[in-house]
Write an enzyme that holds these catalytic residues in place. Structure first.
Site, PDB file in Angstrom:
ATOM      1  N   TRP A 270     -40.783 -26.154  -8.945  1.00  0.00           N
ATOM      2  CA  TRP A 270     -40.669 -26.142 -10.414  1.00  0.00           C
ATOM      3  C   TRP A 270     -42.002 -26.464 -11.094  1.00  0.00           C
ATOM      4  O   TRP A 270     -42.098 -26.417 -12.309  1.00  0.00           O
ATOM      5  CB  TRP A 270     -39.585 -27.129 -10.870  1.00  0.00           C
ATOM      6  CG  TRP A 270     -39.649 -28.455 -10.190  1.00  0.00           C
ATOM      7  CD1 TRP A 270     -40.424 -29.531 -10.546  1.00  0.00           C
ATOM      8  CD2 TRP A 270     -38.920 -28.862  -9.032  1.00  0.00           C
ATOM      9  NE1 TRP A 270     -40.219 -30.569  -9.682  1.00  0.00           N
ATOM     10  CE2 TRP A 270     -39.291 -30.193  -8.741  1.00  0.00           C
ATOM     11  CE3 TRP A 270     -37.974 -28.243  -8.213  1.00  0.00           C
ATOM     12  CZ2 TRP A 270     -38.764 -30.919  -7.669  1.00  0.00           C
ATOM     13  CZ3 TRP A 270     -37.448 -28.953  -7.143  1.00  0.00           C
ATOM     14  CH2 TRP A 270     -37.842 -30.267  -6.876  1.00  0.00           C
ATOM     15  N   ARG A 271     -43.017 -26.788 -10.305  1.00  0.00           N
ATOM     16  CA  ARG A 271     -44.347 -27.007 -10.881  1.00  0.00           C
ATOM     17  C   ARG A 271     -45.154 -25.707 -10.955  1.00  0.00           C
ATOM     18  O   ARG A 271     -46.241 -25.692 -11.527  1.00  0.00           O
ATOM     19  CB  ARG A 271     -45.122 -28.033 -10.053  1.00  0.00           C
ATOM     20  CG  ARG A 271     -44.622 -29.447 -10.271  1.00  0.00           C
ATOM     21  CD  ARG A 271     -45.486 -30.452  -9.557  1.00  0.00           C
ATOM     22  NE  ARG A 271     -45.013 -31.800  -9.868  1.00  0.00           N
ATOM     23  CZ  ARG A 271     -45.188 -32.839  -9.079  1.00  0.00           C
ATOM     24  NH1 ARG A 271     -45.848 -32.708  -7.953  1.00  0.00           N
ATOM     25  NH2 ARG A 271     -44.728 -34.029  -9.433  1.00  0.00           N
TER      26      ARG A 271
ATOM     27  N   GLU B  39     -34.899 -30.689 -13.598  1.00  0.00           N
ATOM     28  CA  GLU B  39     -34.826 -31.989 -14.255  1.00  0.00           C
ATOM     29  C   GLU B  39     -33.410 -32.558 -14.223  1.00  0.00           C
ATOM     30  O   GLU B  39     -33.220 -33.763 -14.030  1.00  0.00           O
ATOM     31  CB  GLU B  39     -35.324 -31.889 -15.702  1.00  0.00           C
ATOM     32  CG  GLU B  39     -36.820 -31.648 -15.832  1.00  0.00           C
ATOM     33  CD  GLU B  39     -37.661 -32.737 -15.199  1.00  0.00           C
ATOM     34  OE1 GLU B  39     -37.204 -33.895 -15.154  1.00  0.00           O
ATOM     35  OE2 GLU B  39     -38.778 -32.437 -14.735  1.00  0.00           O
TER      36      GLU B  39
ATOM     37  N   GLN C 187     -31.354 -39.367 -11.215  1.00  0.00           N
ATOM     38  CA  GLN C 187     -30.697 -40.241 -10.230  1.00  0.00           C
ATOM     39  C   GLN C 187     -30.772 -39.682  -8.804  1.00  0.00           C
ATOM     40  O   GLN C 187     -29.952 -40.033  -7.959  1.00  0.00           O
ATOM     41  CB  GLN C 187     -29.207 -40.459 -10.599  1.00  0.00           C
ATOM     42  CG  GLN C 187     -28.946 -40.910 -12.011  1.00  0.00           C
ATOM     43  CD  GLN C 187     -29.381 -42.335 -12.249  1.00  0.00           C
ATOM     44  OE1 GLN C 187     -29.385 -43.150 -11.347  1.00  0.00           O
ATOM     45  NE2 GLN C 187     -29.779 -42.625 -13.473  1.00  0.00           N
ATOM     46  N   THR C 188     -31.724 -38.803  -8.542  1.00  0.00           N
ATOM     47  CA  THR C 188     -31.775 -38.126  -7.247  1.00  0.00           C
ATOM     48  C   THR C 188     -33.226 -38.016  -6.772  1.00  0.00           C
ATOM     49  O   THR C 188     -34.111 -37.683  -7.556  1.00  0.00           O
ATOM     50  CB  THR C 188     -31.169 -36.712  -7.357  1.00  0.00           C
ATOM     51  OG1 THR C 188     -29.819 -36.820  -7.805  1.00  0.00           O
ATOM     52  CG2 THR C 188     -31.180 -36.000  -6.012  1.00  0.00           C
TER      53      THR C 188
ATOM     54  N   TYR D 175     -35.593 -37.896 -21.988  1.00  0.00           N
ATOM     55  CA  TYR D 175     -36.501 -37.633 -20.870  1.00  0.00           C
ATOM     56  C   TYR D 175     -36.514 -36.148 -20.503  1.00  0.00           C
ATOM     57  O   TYR D 175     -37.574 -35.526 -20.388  1.00  0.00           O
ATOM     58  CB  TYR D 175     -36.085 -38.474 -19.657  1.00  0.00           C
ATOM     59  CG  TYR D 175     -36.809 -38.075 -18.399  1.00  0.00           C
ATOM     60  CD1 TYR D 175     -38.096 -38.530 -18.146  1.00  0.00           C
ATOM     61  CD2 TYR D 175     -36.217 -37.219 -17.473  1.00  0.00           C
ATOM     62  CE1 TYR D 175     -38.776 -38.153 -17.002  1.00  0.00           C
ATOM     63  CE2 TYR D 175     -36.886 -36.824 -16.336  1.00  0.00           C
ATOM     64  CZ  TYR D 175     -38.167 -37.301 -16.098  1.00  0.00           C
ATOM     65  OH  TYR D 175     -38.845 -36.908 -14.972  1.00  0.00           O
TER      66      TYR D 175
ATOM     67  N   ASP E   1     -39.764 -42.324 -17.864  1.00  0.00           N
ATOM     68  CA  ASP E   1     -38.695 -42.622 -16.906  1.00  0.00           C
ATOM     69  C   ASP E   1     -39.078 -43.888 -16.157  1.00  0.00           C
ATOM     70  O   ASP E   1     -40.026 -44.591 -16.533  1.00  0.00           O
ATOM     71  CB  ASP E   1     -38.477 -41.439 -15.952  1.00  0.00           C
ATOM     72  CG  ASP E   1     -39.656 -41.224 -15.010  1.00  0.00           C
ATOM     73  OD1 ASP E   1     -40.733 -41.831 -15.231  1.00  0.00           O
ATOM     74  OD2 ASP E   1     -39.504 -40.439 -14.054  1.00  0.00           O
TER      75      ASP E   1
ATOM     76  N   CYS F  85     -47.809 -45.846  -7.223  1.00  0.00           N
ATOM     77  CA  CYS F  85     -47.365 -47.096  -7.843  1.00  0.00           C
ATOM     78  C   CYS F  85     -45.856 -47.259  -7.639  1.00  0.00           C
ATOM     79  O   CYS F  85     -45.068 -47.284  -8.584  1.00  0.00           O
ATOM     80  CB  CYS F  85     -47.724 -47.090  -9.331  1.00  0.00           C
ATOM     81  SG  CYS F  85     -47.640 -48.709 -10.128  1.00  0.00           S
TER      82      CYS F  85
ATOM     83  N   CYS G  36     -52.133 -51.194  -3.169  1.00  0.00           N
ATOM     84  CA  CYS G  36     -53.077 -51.289  -4.287  1.00  0.00           C
ATOM     85  C   CYS G  36     -54.526 -51.164  -3.829  1.00  0.00           C
ATOM     86  O   CYS G  36     -55.418 -50.892  -4.643  1.00  0.00           O
ATOM     87  CB  CYS G  36     -52.882 -52.610  -5.032  1.00  0.00           C
ATOM     88  SG  CYS G  36     -51.233 -52.774  -5.774  1.00  0.00           S
TER      89      CYS G  36
END
Length: 348
Positions: A20-21, A33, A38-39, A116, A134, A188, A195
């Site tokens: 989808w990019r 999306e 939740q996936t 979102y 998100d 992150c 880090c």
């Protein structure tokens, strides 16, 4: 160098190649999306390919039978997403001539599309300068800027949205949104991020103040309800069984299940045997009742824990319109029931 430059440079070097990019088609972006709510990406990817193959356009999805949509969605969970997806496809196909709304505010009017998702479609498809916020974005910004606002509060969502908008290059919002989400997903991460290799390790306030593991702040705890489901697997003299459709609102709406006895606690064989012979299955002649011990499971949903027991009930009668195992598998079931059907087939 500005925050967004570091972020976008990192993204261009580290981004995953996701289907989808590689498109600005709002239909494909909308599908992805909704599926990724939740996936995890790894779980959602096969479903994205299945849907785009089965329903290449929004018209194909619109014309599909709801049961076919739910069957294809089986195992992805949060089935209201699939029902809303289908209804919205019908609205776009029939009322909007297949053309998706082109602005954030108009996308928000679609069923199943929240802030979102609307922001994602608006920025990725139409390059509208609107930030996505998100869990990943909350985490990245909270840590980098040492923001202790409670992300469970609506006011905090507004605070982070305004901050993301300030940071966003207005001439290329799509890549910024992709970059900050990907950074939160890959670098992150919620627990134990590395880090030492982070491009922001010299400027991240949470790292400097040793607060990485406590940010972002989220106070609200979700209350979990325990429910106790006893599924009755009828087996007639032909080996056929009976299912029913869940038509009431709530979990698994419009999916199929076996006859259900819901109780207030876990119950034993004696309770089930007496209850079905004198109540729920009184119209049948019960030959025997067996507990399928291998199929006692706890199925965890976001707000409910389902304690599920399966009971095999053999009867003397022939079930009208009874179904064999192969026929069963063509219906959309909650994945926990479908897995039981699969295991039963293997055991035979």
């Amino acid at each position: 160098m500005k925050f967004h430059n570091f972020l976008i440079n990192w993204y261009l070097q580290n981004k995953r190649d996701l289907p989808w990019r590689n498109t600005v088609n709002p239909y494909h972006i909308w599908l992805s999306e909704i599926m990724l709510q939740q996936t995890r990406v790894a779980q959602g990817m096969p479903y994205f390919f299945s849907f785009t193959k089965e329903f290449p356009t929004v018209f194909d999805l619109s014309n599909a039978d709801e049961e076919k949509v739910l069957k294809l969605w089986q195992g992805l969970g949060y089935y209201s997403r699939a029902r809303n997806l289908h209804k919205t496809a019908q609205y776009i196909a029939n009322d909007l001539n297949g053309i998706f709304p082109a602005t954030y505010n108009d996308l928000l009017k679609l069923k199943g599309v929240g802030q979102y998702t609307a922001a994602a479609i608006a920025s990725f498809s139409y390059n509208e300068a609107v930030p996505v916020v998100d869990g990943n974005v909350f985490r990245v910004l909270a840590r980098y800027f040492d923001i202790e606002s409670d992300i469970a509060l609506p006011a905090t969502k507004k605070e982070f949205t305004e901050l993301a908008y300030e940071l966003m290059p207005k001439d290329n919002p799509a890549i910024f949104n992709q970059a900050i989400m990907e950074f939160g997903a890959l670098q992150c991460v919620p627990k134990n991020p590395d880090c030492s290799i982070c491009v922001f390790n010299e400027s991240c306030l949470a790292l400097q103040k040793k607060k990485v593991d406590v940010l972002p702040v989220k106070s609200k705890k979700l209350k979990i309800t325990n429910r106790f489901f006893n599924y009755l697997i009828l087996e007639d003299v032909l080996g056929n069984t009976l299912i029913q459709k869940r038509t009431s609102k709530g979990i698994w709406h419009n999916l199929y299940e076996f006859p259900l006895l819901e109780t207030d606690e876990i119950v034993d064989f004696d309770f089930i045997s007496k209850t079905i012979q004198h109540g729920i299955l009184a119209s049948y002649t019960i030959k025997c009742v067996e507990e399928c011990s291998h199929a006692t499971v706890i199925h965890k949903l976001s707000h409910q824990h389902l304690h599920i027991q399966f009971w095999k009930v053999k009867i003397d009668e022939i079930i009208p319109n009874g179904l064999n195992n192969s026929e069963l598998k063509t219906f959309p079931f909650p994945i926990v029931i479908y897995n039981f059907i699969e295991k039963e087939e293997i055991r035979r």
